[in-house]
Design an enzyme around this catalytic site. Structure first.
Site, PDB file in Angstrom:
ATOM      1  N   ASP A 363       0.856  -1.174   0.000  1.00 23.18           N
ATOM      2  CA  ASP A 363       0.000   0.000   0.000  1.00 23.18           C
ATOM      3  C   ASP A 363       0.897   1.230   0.000  1.00 23.18           C
ATOM      4  O   ASP A 363       1.816   1.323   0.815  1.00 23.18           O
ATOM      5  CB  ASP A 363      -0.892  -0.007   1.237  1.00 23.18           C
ATOM      6  CG  ASP A 363      -1.914   1.099   1.199  1.00 23.18           C
ATOM      7  OD1 ASP A 363      -2.783   1.060   0.326  1.00 23.18           O
ATOM      8  OD2 ASP A 363      -1.826   2.009   2.047  1.00 23.18           O
ATOM      9  N   SER A 436     -12.530  25.601   5.787  1.00 18.14           N
ATOM     10  CA  SER A 436     -13.912  25.128   5.671  1.00 18.14           C
ATOM     11  C   SER A 436     -14.114  24.573   4.270  1.00 18.14           C
ATOM     12  O   SER A 436     -13.418  24.953   3.317  1.00 18.14           O
ATOM     13  CB  SER A 436     -14.909  26.260   5.938  1.00 18.14           C
ATOM     14  OG  SER A 436     -14.899  27.202   4.879  1.00 18.14           O
ATOM     15  N   ALA A 437     -15.071  23.667   4.154  1.00 23.05           N
ATOM     16  CA  ALA A 437     -15.356  23.063   2.853  1.00 23.05           C
ATOM     17  C   ALA A 437     -15.902  24.091   1.880  1.00 23.05           C
ATOM     18  O   ALA A 437     -15.798  23.916   0.658  1.00 23.05           O
ATOM     19  CB  ALA A 437     -16.351  21.920   3.029  1.00 23.05           C
ATOM     20  N   GLN A 438     -16.506  25.182   2.417  1.00 21.71           N
ATOM     21  CA  GLN A 438     -17.083  26.196   1.532  1.00 21.71           C
ATOM     22  C   GLN A 438     -16.000  27.095   0.926  1.00 21.71           C
ATOM     23  O   GLN A 438     -15.960  27.330  -0.282  1.00 21.71           O
ATOM     24  CB  GLN A 438     -18.101  27.058   2.305  1.00 21.71           C
ATOM     25  CG  GLN A 438     -19.384  26.325   2.695  1.00 21.71           C
ATOM     26  CD  GLN A 438     -19.174  25.366   3.845  1.00 21.71           C
ATOM     27  OE1 GLN A 438     -18.299  25.596   4.697  1.00 21.71           O
ATOM     28  NE2 GLN A 438     -19.939  24.276   3.869  1.00 21.71           N
ATOM     29  N   MET A 441     -10.108  27.377   2.092  1.00 25.03           N
ATOM     30  CA  MET A 441      -8.934  28.172   2.450  1.00 25.03           C
ATOM     31  C   MET A 441      -8.802  28.197   3.969  1.00 25.03           C
ATOM     32  O   MET A 441      -9.763  27.956   4.696  1.00 25.03           O
ATOM     33  CB  MET A 441      -9.063  29.617   1.949  1.00 25.03           C
ATOM     34  CG  MET A 441      -9.098  29.803   0.454  1.00 25.03           C
ATOM     35  SD  MET A 441      -9.104  31.563   0.005  1.00 25.03           S
ATOM     36  CE  MET A 441     -10.584  32.152   0.842  1.00 25.03           C
TER      37      MET A 441
END
EC number: 7.2.2.6
Length: 744
Positions: A363, A436-438, A441
């Site tokens: 792996d 944050s995913a939004q 950054m």
């Protein structure tokens, strides 16, 4: 929107920790609190056990005692060949007692001498096995010394770390949530669900360097009996009492229920078959000898039949007692050598299978590479210096607790480019912007000097949007650098300061040092290496070329690994695999040799049949060598044992029938002094050769990365020819000594 984190938040504590330049290693150097059993004798540490020499007093003395304990019929019956010697020893002892009472078939002194050396033969075989088991018992004792009575800090609510309930570690059950702070012992096996800490695992692994354990990823497993050196973690207990990794390790190394491997069983069947054939042949010699005496008596020739004592000596010398006495020790020693390599094997079957491996599946994450993307270089935008980019990247990553963020801080410090006044930075009360995913950054808002800075790092398109909103522009050179990094299999992060793009941070999976050379050794052994990864083909090809593997499979799902193992096994190949993640568990369970990393997840360790305490996937090469060494040792000593029986024929056959068939004296090519000295010399040599071969059985035949045919030829010349020739001078020297001393 920017957030000012509260003082109690772990991120702010971590940033202050960094700004104060306090490193986890400093905590590791601090004295740690320990809890020991009152009055307990301190056992040897794991490292001390591995350093014990083969014949250290700590191993030899218990082995001698154990050799006498193994004289019970039940213990001897486990080894059919040595059980025959055991019965012969009892029989000759009874014959000696009868001789003392005037019912002698031979001189009492001769019978006693034969009986004593037959008992020595049994004892020497017992000592060999006990020595092999001794290191494992010492290791088990050291592991038991790790088990301590500690109070765990149980959290009823994982979100409220200030509310803990003390509970004995022995009362913890699977699923309990515990808080472990600096200086605390880990109360039981668990998975880290929050926090990051430096952990001392030396009690188990023997390595003094602390390791990092953190939530998420493949380094979240903690082991009961280890100690947290710095920071804190919250862990979920994964094992009930008696089922922990430490408990399983003790059970493994003690080997109380060690089962014979397939090859060991096959060899045992061969040895038993030879023993039965020779036993039947020897038994028929007594009536044949009596009949011959009567025939010769009728012809006027006086002779006497062969004695039972000589028949027993003949049988013991002809059956394969050398390998029979060392066979069990070879298997136990193989497990012990694996333990010395800091690998815990669940069975001898796994060690043996390692010697026959054809295909090695690796792996990529954590095995070939370090497992976390790490910052490898700074690529500044036009008009920006490397120093300015490094400072901006360093500032944006101070509160980033991801492995990537920490690697950016480390790289900036290593390059000496992060020259911000840390004291001034702390006084400025920076505001940290979490990822944050939004926004995709993260960064920092800080005032340095008279200027305010909004420093951000993140994906290229996210930074591009951010800079454009601030009326800045995204340079084409930076876009080209982003595409170049992605094309080479890396991950680009773009850094901006207000409306200005500062440059690119290249993240890449770092291939472990020395891995290419180790794969070359595997190739020389005839083992094919295949890298399996979920990365795209471009990234996989780049890493495969750098690491030097034979083949790779990209964009692989967990079921892909499992299907590949089954495909290779269907073609008659033995497959070995290393892994450390939960996604590796199904494939580890299917592989013939499955080495799980101790730093990996609990699921991976439970699925494998070996656990590498050093968490070094390249250890598999050493594991293969140990497996091959065990097979070679067993084969070499079997060849030697059968070959040296030939010389014993020339010593004991003429002596056994000297009074029945004087013509057989022509076979006395060694010119042994008397029939009695010939029998005694053969019996003594048969016992002593076990002693001389104990170091070889325990240490193993030296392995060389050669083809199977070349290894076979080499070992036949050394151990076949050596076994054929060595008994001649050995028996002759013993005979000369006995004759010189006047004992025969």
């Amino acid at each position: 929107m920017a957030l000012r984190y509260p003082e109690s938040d772990p991120v702010v504590r971590t940033v202050k920790h960094r700004l104060d330049s306090t490193d986890a290693a400093a905590h590791a150097a601090a004295p740690a609190r320990t809890t020991t059993h009152p009055g307990a004798h301190p056992p040897l540490s794991a490292k001390d056990v591995r350093r014990l020499s083969m014949f250290a007093p700590a191993l030899v003395r218990p082995a001698i005692v154990d050799s006498f304990r193994k004289l019970s019929p039940r213990a001897q019956a486990k080894n059919p060949v040595m059980f025959v010697v055991y019965i012969g020893s009892i029989l000759t002892t009874l014959l000696w007692v009868m001789a003392l009472r005037g019912q002698a078939e031979a001189p009492a002194g001769f019978i006693l001498a034969v009986s004593v050396w037959l008992w020595f033969t049994v004892l020497f075989a017992n000592v060999a096995e006990a020595l092999a088991e001794g290191r494992s018992k010492q290791q088990a004792a050291s592991l038991r010394g790790i088990k301590t009575t500690v109070q765990a800090k149980v959290l009823a609510d994982p979100q409220r770390r200030d509310r803990v309930q003390p509970r004995a570690a022995t009362a913890l059950r699977r699923g309990d949530i515990v808080l472990i702070e600096a200086g605390d012992m880990v109360p039981g096996d668990g998975e880290v669900i929050e926090g990051v800490a430096s952990v001392d695992e030396s009690a188990i692994t023997g390595e003094s360097a602390p390791v990092i354990r953190e939530s998420g990823g493949d380094f979240s497993s903690v082991t009961g009996g280890t100690r947290v050196l710095s920071d804190w973690i919250v862990a979920r207990i994964t094992a009930n009492p008696g089922e922990s990794f430490l408990d399983r390790m003790i059970s493994m190394v003690e080997g109380a229920k060690r089962q014979k491997t397939p090859n060991e069983l096959a060899l045992t069947i061969l040895l038993v078959s030879l023993t039965i054939i020779l036993l039947l042949a020897t038994v028929t010699l007594l009536p044949y000898s009596i009949f011959s005496v009567e025939v010769m008596k009728a012809a006027g020739v006086t002779s006497s039949p062969i004695t039972i004592t000589v028949l027993v000596a003949l049988l013991v010398c002809l059956i394969p007692t050398t390998i029979g006495g060392l066979l069990s020790a070879i298997g136990v020693a193989g497990m012990s050598r694996m333990m010395q390599a800091n690998v815990i094997a669940t069975s001898g079957r796994a060690v043996e299978a390692a010697g026959d491996v054809d295909v090695l599946l690796l792996d990529k994450t954590g095995t070939i590479t370090h497992g976390n993307r790490q910052a490898s270089r700074f690529i500044p935008a036009p008009g920006v210096t490397v120093k300015a980019l490094a400072e901006a990247a360093w500032l944006s990553s101070l509160a980033d607790e991801t492995p990537e963020g920490r690697s950016i801080v480390t790289l900036a410090r290593q390059l000496g480019e992060a020259a911000v006044d840390e004291a001034a930075l702390a006084r400025s009360q920076p505001v940290f912007v979490p990822f944050s995913a939004q926004t995709r950054m993260s960064g920092i808002n800080v005032a340095l000097g008279d200027a305010a800075h909004q420093i951000r790092k993140g994906a290229a398109d996210a930074i591009r949007t951010h800079v454009t909103v601030l009326a800045g522009r995204f340079p084409e050179a930076v876009l080209a650098a982003v595409e170049d990094v992605a094309r080479k299999g890396g991950t680009p992060l773009v850094v901006s300061d207000n409306d200005r793009v500062m440059g690119v941070v290249e993240l890449k999976d770092i291939v472990k040092a020395g891995i290419r050379e180790r794969f070359a050794e595997l190739r020389q052994m005839g083992i094919k290496t295949v890298m399996i990864t979920g990365d795209n083909r471009l990234t996989a090809a780049s890493i495969a070329a750098e690491a030097g593997v034979d083949d790779f499979i990209a964009e692989a799902a967990p079921e892909t690994k499992l299907a590949l193992i089954r495909e290779q096994q269907a073609q008659g190949r033995l497959v070995a695999m290393t892994g450390d993640g939960t996604n590796d568990a199904p494939a580890l369970a299917q592989a013939d040799v499955a080495v799980a990393m101790n730093s990996g997840t609990q699921a991976a360790k439970e699925a494998g049949n070996m656990v590498d305490l050093d968490s070094s996937p390249t250890k598999l090469i050493q594991i293969v060598e140990i497996g091959k060494q065990m097979l070679m040792t067993r084969g070499s000593l079997t060849t030697f044992s059968i070959a040296n029986d030939v010389a014993k024929y020339f010593a004991i056959i003429p002596a056994a029938f000297a009074t029945t068939y004087p013509q057989l004296a022509a076979l006395n090519v060694m010119r042994l002094a008397t029939p009695a000295s010939a029998v005694m010399s053969a019996v003594i040599f048969n016992a002593l050769i076990i002693v001389f071969l104990i170091p070889l059985a325990l240490k193993g035949v030296k392995y060389r990365p050669l083809g199977a045919a070349a290894l076979l030829r080499r070992n036949l010349w050394i151990y076949g020819l050596g076994g054929l020739l060595l008994p001649f001078p050995g028996i002759k020297l013993i005979d000369m000594f006995l004759a010189a001393m006047g004992w025969v």
